[in-house]
Design an enzyme around this catalytic site. Structure first.
Site, PDB file in Angstrom:
ATOM      1  N   HIS A  67       0.812  -1.216   0.000  1.00  0.00           N
ATOM      2  CA  HIS A  67       0.000   0.000   0.000  1.00  0.00           C
ATOM      3  C   HIS A  67       0.850   1.272   0.000  1.00  0.00           C
ATOM      4  O   HIS A  67       0.339   2.351  -0.280  1.00  0.00           O
ATOM      5  CB  HIS A  67      -0.985   0.003   1.177  1.00  0.00           C
ATOM      6  N   ASP A  86       0.155  -7.607   1.266  1.00  0.00           N
ATOM      7  CA  ASP A  86       0.516  -6.204   1.483  1.00  0.00           C
ATOM      8  C   ASP A  86       2.028  -6.023   1.544  1.00  0.00           C
ATOM      9  O   ASP A  86       2.549  -5.285   2.383  1.00  0.00           O
ATOM     10  CB  ASP A  86      -0.133  -5.651   2.756  1.00  0.00           C
ATOM     11  N   SER A 135       4.772   2.472   7.857  1.00  0.00           N
ATOM     12  CA  SER A 135       4.501   1.355   6.959  1.00  0.00           C
ATOM     13  C   SER A 135       5.747   0.935   6.203  1.00  0.00           C
ATOM     14  O   SER A 135       6.424   1.761   5.596  1.00  0.00           O
ATOM     15  CB  SER A 135       3.420   1.721   5.937  1.00  0.00           C
TER      16      SER A 135
END
Length: 508
Positions: free
Chosen positions: A146, A176, A252
């Site tokens: 993402h 992911d 992230s």
């Protein structure tokens, strides 16, 4: 995933909304930070490059052991920090503004100069901010899918001030995870640990670039393992390591490392009602990351094994319905015709308790285990069928993407006494709903406070069996639900799949 589960690459206020999945009271935020209007340096200004080097394998944990000195983890941080990078992505976004209604009457009255219908605004640039970890000395970087999803340009910034243009080698939405490549050599790397050996209570460090303030290190412990935040329904694979090490938007793709200086996970989500850290974060385990990373580098895509069954957890109510002594395993609610499981003789109602001798705690464990294996792999399943244990061999096929969907509304009538309205299933209705059942009842409405809603029944569900016996109408369903004192076990067809749903008897 509920709207409070946030990816840590975009702040809650960003124009790019977070992915949401219904089902949890509080939710997880995906951890990237969004920077509206951010534009990369023109013509790659300030971007360093170097000739690529031959692939260098990451050092083993034995070669890279780092011990904490007294009350300080500075030795670990000094070793790890150069291998954690900031990842910036840029994408073009088109926006639409609503003008006057595109109606001839408005055109005649106001004239053409006012503009009608939808008007396309000029494209704008939107930037994303995340982190990444260098896993090979020749420039391969592991991050979240993402962080770079939809990006037209990706750049990587190292702690020594160098900036590189990055190529997306491969990106895998179900896990992911994504792999980037920069033209670097002799780069500092982080060794991947065996995440199966991680224990709840182990001290861990999170390293990343939260909110774009610069590289930051936080400390915590492993709070839990094997967590899922509700993504399995959309085809994602989740086996998160939960930690209380503070992580926020921008983390992230950053590292979760042990006190040995080994990567145990890739930070991905946080659970927060407000968008800020509350001590519940989730990292993708290193073993899953290693498998995906290797396939993306070698093949450019990820291939996963497939059994061909629909599975669901064995709850205490289902265990009692099936007469099981223990609440464990994965209940097979459907077997796809012609699939590896079908060819091996797996049946609906079987409970899978082990795969290749490894205990199956629940359906998520089984699903993740199978997904780690390549198509063509041979596995042995241990099954409980009619109270007896047996073993079958299965040759896995390749998993394809799955889609699902459903809805619900208030019940208009309740002939069952369980807070739902139903009507007989017709061939036309079955075709409309996309179900394979030829007989049963369709749920046309669900009372939010009723027993059916509490059990997970949804509008559009088709119930064909109760406790293994077929039902053909509302009265038959009502009679079947009144027969017995154990939880009723409903066979529910939902889209292209079937699931067993336990329903506590008693009504309303």
């Amino acid at each position: 995933m509920d709207s409070n589960y946030i990816r840590t690459d975009r702040p809650p206020s960003g124009r790019n909304g977070f992915r949401t999945r219904a089902g949890l009271a509080a939710g997880a935020l995906l951890l990237t930070g969004s920077i509206l209007g951010w534009t990369a340096a023109e013509n790659g200004a300030g971007v360093a490059s170097a000739a690529p080097a031959a692939p260098v394998a990451a050092a083993s944990g034995a070669d890279r052991t780092i011990g904490a000195g007294g009350d300080s983890y500075s030795g670990i941080v000094e070793q790890i920090a150069p291998a954690v990078a900031t990842v910036r992505s840029e994408r073009r976004v088109k926006t639409v503004s609503q003008q006057l209604p595109d109606d001839p009457r408005f055109r005649d009255f106001f004239g053409e100069q006012f503009g009608f219908g939808q008007r396309q605004r000029p494209e704008r640039r939107e930037g994303g901010l995340g982190s990444g970890v260098i896993v090979r000395a020749d420039g391969y970087i592991l991050t979240n899918h993402h962080v770079v999803d939809g990006a037209e340009q990706v750049s990587v910034e190292l702690t020594d001030g160098r900036s590189f243009k990055a190529k997306v080698v491969g990106s895998d939405a179900p896990s992911d995870l994504a792999v980037l490549k920069i033209d670097g050599r002799n780069l500092q790397t982080v060794a991947l640990a065996d995440s199966n050996a991680v224990r709840v209570g182990d001290v861990v460090l999170a390293v990343g670039n939260p909110l774009g303030i610069g590289q930051t290190v936080t400390m915590g412990i492993v709070s839990a393992k094997g967590r899922a935040t509700g993504g399995a329904g959309d085809g994602s694979f989740e086996d998160f390591i939960q930690t209380d090490a503070p992580i926020n938007q921008g983390n992230s793709g950053g590292t979760l490392v042990s006190t040995r200086g080994e990567l145990i996970g890739i930070n991905s989500q946080i659970l927060s009602p407000s968008g800020g850290n509350i001590g519940i974060g989730f990292a993708i385990p290193a073993n899953m990351a290693r498998n995906v990373m290797t396939q993306l580098i070698d093949k450019g895509q990820v291939h996963r094994g497939m059994l061909g069954v629909t599975i669901q957890p064995v709850t205490s109510a289902i265990a009692r319905s099936l007469g099981l002594e223990h609440v464990r395993g994965a209940l097979v609610s459907d077997v796809k015709a012609g699939s590896p499981a079908d060819n091996a003789g797996v049946r609906r109602g079987d409970v899978i308790t082990a795969i290749d001798g490894a205990a199956v705690k629940d359906g998520n464990v089984l699903r993740n285990h199978v997904a780690q294996l390549l198509p063509g792999s041979n596995v042995k399943l241990t099954l409980l069928r009619d109270g007896k244990e047996q073993t079958v061999g299965v040759t896995l096929a390749e998993l394809q993407a799955l889609n699902s969907g459903s809805g619900s509304r208030d019940a208009k009538a309740d002939p069952t006494g369980y807070g739902m309205s139903v009507e007989p299933l017709t061939p036309e209705r079955a075709k409309q709903l996309g179900v394979s059942a030829s007989a049963g009842v369709v749920v046309t409405g669900v009372e939010p406070s009723g027993r059916a809603a509490a059990a997970g029944i949804r509008s559009g569900d088709v119930m064909s069996e109760v406790d293994g016996k077929p039902v053909h109408g509302a009265e038959a369903l009502r009679s079947a639900l009144q027969a017995g004192d154990r939880p009723a076990l409903l066979l529910v067809h939902r889209g292209g799949t079937t699931v067993f749903v336990p329903l506590e008897r008693g009504g309303r």
